[in-house]
Design a protein around this motif. Sequence first.
Motif, PDB file in Angstrom:
ATOM      1  N   SER A   7       0.868  -1.404   0.104  1.00 59.77           N
ATOM      2  CA  SER A   7      -0.049  -0.191  -0.014  1.00 59.77           C
ATOM      3  C   SER A   7       0.935   1.455   0.069  1.00 59.77           C
ATOM      4  O   SER A   7       0.453   2.231  -0.649  1.00 59.77           O
ATOM      5  CB  SER A   7      -0.840   0.052   1.243  1.00 59.77           C
ATOM      6  OG  SER A   7      -0.306  -0.024   2.391  1.00 59.77           O
ATOM      7  N   VAL A   8       1.873   1.204   0.678  1.00 58.50           N
ATOM      8  CA  VAL A   8       2.793   2.446   0.683  1.00 58.50           C
ATOM      9  C   VAL A   8       3.323   2.592  -0.600  1.00 58.50           C
ATOM     10  O   VAL A   8       3.484   3.807  -1.017  1.00 58.50           O
ATOM     11  CB  VAL A   8       4.036   2.354   1.885  1.00 58.50           C
ATOM     12  CG1 VAL A   8       5.178   3.204   1.485  1.00 58.50           C
ATOM     13  CG2 VAL A   8       3.507   2.514   3.159  1.00 58.50           C
ATOM     14  N   PHE A   9       4.009   1.581  -1.334  1.00 55.49           N
ATOM     15  CA  PHE A   9       4.540   1.796  -2.508  1.00 55.49           C
ATOM     16  C   PHE A   9       3.751   2.039  -3.800  1.00 55.49           C
ATOM     17  O   PHE A   9       3.981   2.495  -4.491  1.00 55.49           O
ATOM     18  CB  PHE A   9       5.475   0.423  -2.902  1.00 55.49           C
ATOM     19  CG  PHE A   9       6.742   0.764  -2.117  1.00 55.49           C
ATOM     20  CD1 PHE A   9       7.694   1.686  -2.768  1.00 55.49           C
ATOM     21  CD2 PHE A   9       7.061   0.375  -0.698  1.00 55.49           C
ATOM     22  CE1 PHE A   9       8.971   2.032  -2.060  1.00 55.49           C
ATOM     23  CE2 PHE A   9       8.388   0.342  -0.275  1.00 55.49           C
ATOM     24  CZ  PHE A   9       9.171   1.344  -0.820  1.00 55.49           C
ATOM     25  N   ASN A  10       2.315   1.540  -3.579  1.00 57.28           N
ATOM     26  CA  ASN A  10       1.286   1.692  -4.354  1.00 57.28           C
ATOM     27  C   ASN A  10       0.921   3.441  -4.550  1.00 57.28           C
ATOM     28  O   ASN A  10       0.800   3.917  -5.514  1.00 57.28           O
ATOM     29  CB  ASN A  10      -0.054   1.138  -4.055  1.00 57.28           C
ATOM     30  CG  ASN A  10      -0.178  -0.154  -4.958  1.00 57.28           C
ATOM     31  OD1 ASN A  10       0.650  -0.687  -5.592  1.00 57.28           O
ATOM     32  ND2 ASN A  10      -1.192  -1.142  -4.415  1.00 57.28           N
ATOM     33  N   VAL A  11       1.202   3.909  -3.357  1.00 63.17           N
ATOM     34  CA  VAL A  11       0.702   5.393  -3.283  1.00 63.17           C
ATOM     35  C   VAL A  11       1.522   6.491  -3.186  1.00 63.17           C
ATOM     36  O   VAL A  11       1.571   7.668  -3.560  1.00 63.17           O
ATOM     37  CB  VAL A  11      -0.287   5.446  -1.949  1.00 63.17           C
ATOM     38  CG1 VAL A  11      -0.195   6.943  -1.428  1.00 63.17           C
ATOM     39  CG2 VAL A  11      -1.543   4.694  -1.732  1.00 63.17           C
ATOM     40  N   ILE A  12       3.061   5.851  -3.020  1.00 63.81           N
ATOM     41  CA  ILE A  12       4.011   6.769  -3.130  1.00 63.81           C
ATOM     42  C   ILE A  12       4.254   7.590  -4.137  1.00 63.81           C
ATOM     43  O   ILE A  12       4.434   8.807  -4.229  1.00 63.81           O
ATOM     44  CB  ILE A  12       5.315   6.137  -2.866  1.00 63.81           C
ATOM     45  CG1 ILE A  12       6.506   7.202  -2.388  1.00 63.81           C
ATOM     46  CG2 ILE A  12       5.818   5.254  -3.648  1.00 63.81           C
ATOM     47  CD1 ILE A  12       6.227   8.038  -1.172  1.00 63.81           C
ATOM     48  N   GLY A  13       3.943   7.189  -5.429  1.00 61.18           N
ATOM     49  CA  GLY A  13       4.171   7.870  -6.663  1.00 61.18           C
ATOM     50  C   GLY A  13       3.100   8.826  -6.561  1.00 61.18           C
ATOM     51  O   GLY A  13       3.257   9.994  -7.190  1.00 61.18           O
ATOM     52  N   PHE A  14       1.886   8.732  -6.204  1.00 58.15           N
ATOM     53  CA  PHE A  14       0.876   9.897  -6.236  1.00 58.15           C
ATOM     54  C   PHE A  14       1.103  10.840  -5.114  1.00 58.15           C
ATOM     55  O   PHE A  14       1.134  12.084  -5.476  1.00 58.15           O
ATOM     56  CB  PHE A  14      -0.361   9.249  -5.608  1.00 58.15           C
ATOM     57  CG  PHE A  14      -1.137   8.140  -6.833  1.00 58.15           C
ATOM     58  CD1 PHE A  14      -1.951   8.766  -7.696  1.00 58.15           C
ATOM     59  CD2 PHE A  14      -1.140   7.015  -6.492  1.00 58.15           C
ATOM     60  CE1 PHE A  14      -2.571   8.120  -8.543  1.00 58.15           C
ATOM     61  CE2 PHE A  14      -1.823   6.056  -7.506  1.00 58.15           C
ATOM     62  CZ  PHE A  14      -2.543   6.788  -8.520  1.00 58.15           C
ATOM     63  N   ARG A  15       1.898  10.311  -4.090  1.00 52.36           N
ATOM     64  CA  ARG A  15       2.286  11.398  -3.200  1.00 52.36           C
ATOM     65  C   ARG A  15       3.656  12.603  -3.637  1.00 52.36           C
ATOM     66  O   ARG A  15       3.471  13.558  -3.671  1.00 52.36           O
ATOM     67  CB  ARG A  15       2.863  10.783  -1.862  1.00 52.36           C
ATOM     68  CG  ARG A  15       3.064  12.070  -0.830  1.00 52.36           C
ATOM     69  CD  ARG A  15       3.569  11.579   0.620  1.00 52.36           C
ATOM     70  NE  ARG A  15       3.908  12.783   1.373  1.00 52.36           N
ATOM     71  CZ  ARG A  15       4.605  12.574   2.412  1.00 52.36           C
ATOM     72  NH1 ARG A  15       5.365  11.338   2.587  1.00 52.36           N
ATOM     73  NH2 ARG A  15       4.861  13.582   3.499  1.00 52.36           N
TER      74      ARG A  15
END
Length: 437
Positions: free
Chosen positions: A222-230
Amino acid sequence: MPSRRMPSRLTTSVAATGLATFALLYAPQSVLPDIANDFSLTPAEASLTVSAATGALALAVIPMAALADRVGRRRVIVWSVLTAAALGLLLPLTPTYETLLAARALQGIATAGIPATAMAFLAQEANRTQVGAAIGALVAGNSAGGMLGRLITGLTTDGTSWRTALAIAGAFGAACAITAALLLPKGRDTERRPSALKGALTDRVLLCQYVIAILAVAAFISVFNVIGFRLTTDLGLSTGIAALAYLAYAAGGTSATAGRLADRHGRARITLAGLAVAATGAAITLPDNLAAIAVGLTLFTGGFFAAHAVASGWVGARAPEHVRGQASGVYLFAFYVGSSTGGTAGSAAYQAHGWPGLIVLVTAWLALAAAAAVTAHRVQQAEGAQKSRGTSTPVPPVTATVPSCGNVTVPAVTENVTDRTPSGTSYTPATGNVSPL
């Protein structure tokens, strides 16, 4: 002379298998923001591009292991890696979000043949003096493939498109897959064994390891799915620069150290330490500061891989020999269920509550995983105490005559032996792994 060539051929082929498998499986993760923009998706919807593949893999891994028992492990590995590569080349051509998800699900099913059979194939084919090197090559391929797939797509998206980036990653995966298919030695006939699935599903210590797998990988993906968006949406970085976050995967080398420490200090203690480091790293990423995010991601990744390595090694040491294959299959199933469901749930948390909301959820998952590790440790302690009472009560004088194992110290010694059986190396992120990621 042929026997000297075999280790090189075997290790090269399994390394290529790992590179192809995990480069293809996780290549879309670094371009999720671009996929979301192209198809007008939310972060949670875009994350299904990853979850569709890992969820399908979870459902297919145990049937694939059964299929390999019937048709041969080498055949399953070769067809799996070639099919996954062919689908990887077709991904850039998918016209709609729905067809992209369908292709990814098929790719996950194809990919399942590798984690379901690779370890058993190596144990069967390699000589005792060569199996460590062969497994090390597969683990290195898994880790490197997971990182390279993300970096290839992330770094090539700037100035092109996510479709071009996936095409390049697909070409890389196809080259590795062909190398693996050409070099993988012909396997011996597979020895069929009766199913021991019930034993793998009724042991309380094993059940705790499956829980750790689900929760820890849910937090990680979940962290690495979202890190790009952040990094792209919240902090305004380009996709190519944001993809450098996946260099944190280099911290996966902690798995080997964690295995050695678990042998000395006990699996529960090192699992808890890994989970604590991961939670600390997650908290460090909270400020909108690139240096803090980089440090936090590195700690988070290292802690996750350490905990995953010890948990998967715990499965192998705990399960009796006739249950070990089924227990490993269930662990893989749990791992990829956590990857698919957790990855999407974490993306939804980020969508609703931002990065702080995701970190709260991730920390809760890691805390629950820690509770499972404590439970497993206590179960083994109770078993050790029970065995001690059963041994010493009927014949007290015999127990008393053993110099280093008196009545006072037996429970502690028994617990240590149980908890510190050599943990080996994690081969799934993953894995792992060390990791099947």
